[in-house]
Enzyme design. Sequence first.
Site, PDB file in Angstrom:
ATOM      1  N   ASP A   2     -10.737 -10.784   4.673  1.00  0.00           N
ATOM      2  CA  ASP A   2     -11.382 -11.051   4.329  1.00  0.00           C
ATOM      3  C   ASP A   2     -11.675 -12.807   4.176  1.00  0.00           C
ATOM      4  OD1 ASP A   2     -12.152  -8.145   3.824  1.00  0.00           O
ATOM      5  OD2 ASP A   2     -12.309  -8.674   1.458  1.00  0.00           O
ATOM      6  N   ASP A  25      -4.458  -7.731   4.083  1.00  0.00           N
ATOM      7  CA  ASP A  25      -6.469  -7.500   3.635  1.00  0.00           C
ATOM      8  C   ASP A  25      -6.881  -8.617   2.402  1.00  0.00           C
ATOM      9  OD1 ASP A  25      -6.962  -5.895   0.299  1.00  0.00           O
ATOM     10  OD2 ASP A  25      -8.191  -5.572   1.819  1.00  0.00           O
ATOM     11  N   LYS A  80       6.207 -14.438   2.476  1.00  0.00           N
ATOM     12  CA  LYS A  80       6.131 -15.057   1.426  1.00  0.00           C
ATOM     13  C   LYS A  80       7.595 -15.205   1.609  1.00  0.00           C
ATOM     14  CE  LYS A  80       4.489 -17.528  -1.637  1.00  0.00           C
ATOM     15  NZ  LYS A  80       3.980 -18.631  -1.569  1.00  0.00           N
ATOM     16  N   ASP A  96       0.249 -18.822   0.675  1.00  0.00           N
ATOM     17  CA  ASP A  96      -0.706 -19.240   0.024  1.00  0.00           C
ATOM     18  C   ASP A  96      -1.008 -20.330   1.589  1.00  0.00           C
ATOM     19  OD1 ASP A  96       1.701 -19.559   0.359  1.00  0.00           O
ATOM     20  OD2 ASP A  96       1.926 -20.997  -1.837  1.00  0.00           O
ATOM     21  N   TYR A 151       0.907  -1.552  -0.072  1.00  0.00           N
ATOM     22  CA  TYR A 151       0.069   0.125  -0.096  1.00  0.00           C
ATOM     23  C   TYR A 151       0.978   1.137  -0.157  1.00  0.00           C
ATOM     24  CZ  TYR A 151      -4.713  -2.646   0.740  1.00  0.00           C
ATOM     25  OH  TYR A 151      -5.781  -3.112   0.416  1.00  0.00           O
TER      26      TYR A 151
HETATM   27  C1  IPM Z   1     -10.277  -2.825   3.387  1.00  0.00           C
HETATM   28  C2  IPM Z   1     -10.526  -2.795   3.163  1.00  0.00           C
HETATM   29  C3  IPM Z   1     -10.166  -1.021   2.532  1.00  0.00           C
HETATM   30  C4  IPM Z   1      -8.629  -1.950   1.894  1.00  0.00           C
HETATM   31  C5  IPM Z   1     -10.063  -0.643   0.842  1.00  0.00           C
HETATM   32  C6  IPM Z   1     -11.627   0.073   1.213  1.00  0.00           C
HETATM   33  C7  IPM Z   1      -9.397   1.009   1.037  1.00  0.00           C
HETATM   34  O1  IPM Z   1     -10.464  -3.181   1.382  1.00  0.00           O
HETATM   35  O2  IPM Z   1      -9.859  -2.145   4.993  1.00  0.00           O
HETATM   36  O3  IPM Z   1      -9.795  -3.788   4.039  1.00  0.00           O
HETATM   37  O4  IPM Z   1      -7.943  -1.764   0.652  1.00  0.00           O
HETATM   38  O5  IPM Z   1      -7.383  -2.057   3.200  1.00  0.00           O
HETATM   39 MN    MN Z   2      -9.779  -5.148   2.406  1.00  0.00          MN
END
Ligand code: IPM
Ligand code: MN
Length: 367
Positions: free
Chosen positions: A253, A249, A193, A225, A138
């Site tokens: 999820d 990130d 990694k 992975d 990032y």
């Molecule tokens: C998260 C989201 C953010 C990221 C976006 C909204 C900037 O995906 O907080 O996980 O990419 O970190």
């Molecule tokens: Mn995210």
Amino acid sequence: MTKYNVATLEGDGIGPEVTKAAISVMQEACGSNTIHFEKLDGGALHYQKSGTALPDESFKACQNMDAILHGAAGMPGITHPDGTEVGNDLHLELRFKLDLYANVRPIRLLPGVKSPLRKFDKGGIDYVIVRENTEGLYASRGAGMVLRDDIASDSLVITRKGTERVAKFAFELAKKRNGSPSDGKSRVTVCDKANILRSYAFFRSVCNDVHQGYPDVEIDYCYVDAITVHMVKKPEFYDVIVAENMFGDIISDLGATTVGGMGISPSAEIGDKHALFQGAHGSAPDIAGQNIASPVATILSGAMMLEWLGNKHNDIGLLSAGKRIESAVSKVLSEGLAVPTDLGGNSSCTQMTEAICRVLANHNLGA
Ligand code: IPM
Ligand code: MN
């Protein structure tokens, strides 16, 4: 006179709905005179009107208030000329300028919530992903290279300072927790990694250095992975996972999905002076304005905010309120008093909020 001021960035899509829900629940838990929620402009739709996703006055308010509550930001199609989304400027500017270096993402299977992982119907998934939040891949936001419509690149930045502080945060968190569900051991798993890239081998070596100060916490390593397999096959093994920004990130999820989805997953983005709290989901424009979004992730993020403020100011009232909100959410979900649509129910955002507020008002939730 309220005791705390919280900069409130509702943002785009479902952001306003879920933020209002979290404020209602926090006011029920703390009383309406404890926290002033200062509503501020920001997000992709604000960018369309003003040319900026995070106006100076909103940034200054975030800088000077006690905490930041955020709904969600970003609208597909509202992008910079380089193709990146403008709504995310709001978030990333706050992360980088306020140095919110630890993105804390609890992955916990709450009672009453069905995991897509078959054998976990009675809990057993309870770990926290600590995502480095200010560098990694990032660091190249807005700084990548695109040449002659032919070649593009972004750099991955790993610093010793950035890694030391996020690893220390992870080890300190592991010390406070009760260990992994599988064996009760306090454990930090370094997700990287390192077998392929020097920058991740460096990340791992700095985490190792930090571990020297935590002999009572086990260190564990897992390639990114491989961890996607283990998060599905043996999630009960994990206690705390520390990862670089982009990997964090992505795996957060996946982790959220194993415990009910993004609608139930809170997050706390914490620095040494400031902190931002938001559900880990996005702005979900497809369901915005229909009162069907689940407010649970933002409500649980509000609980994390009260606990962070309570610890920072040694305010036992806030600490208690945060714990009671978590208990109320668990009670509503475990007893099916209201079930959000993303968990198979048909309760609206408002109905979820009212059910949690009723439990807070009518039950002695301890804490
Ligand atoms: C998260 C989201 C953010 C990221 C976006 C909204 C900037 O995906 O907080 O996980 O990419 O970190
Ligand atoms: Mn995210």
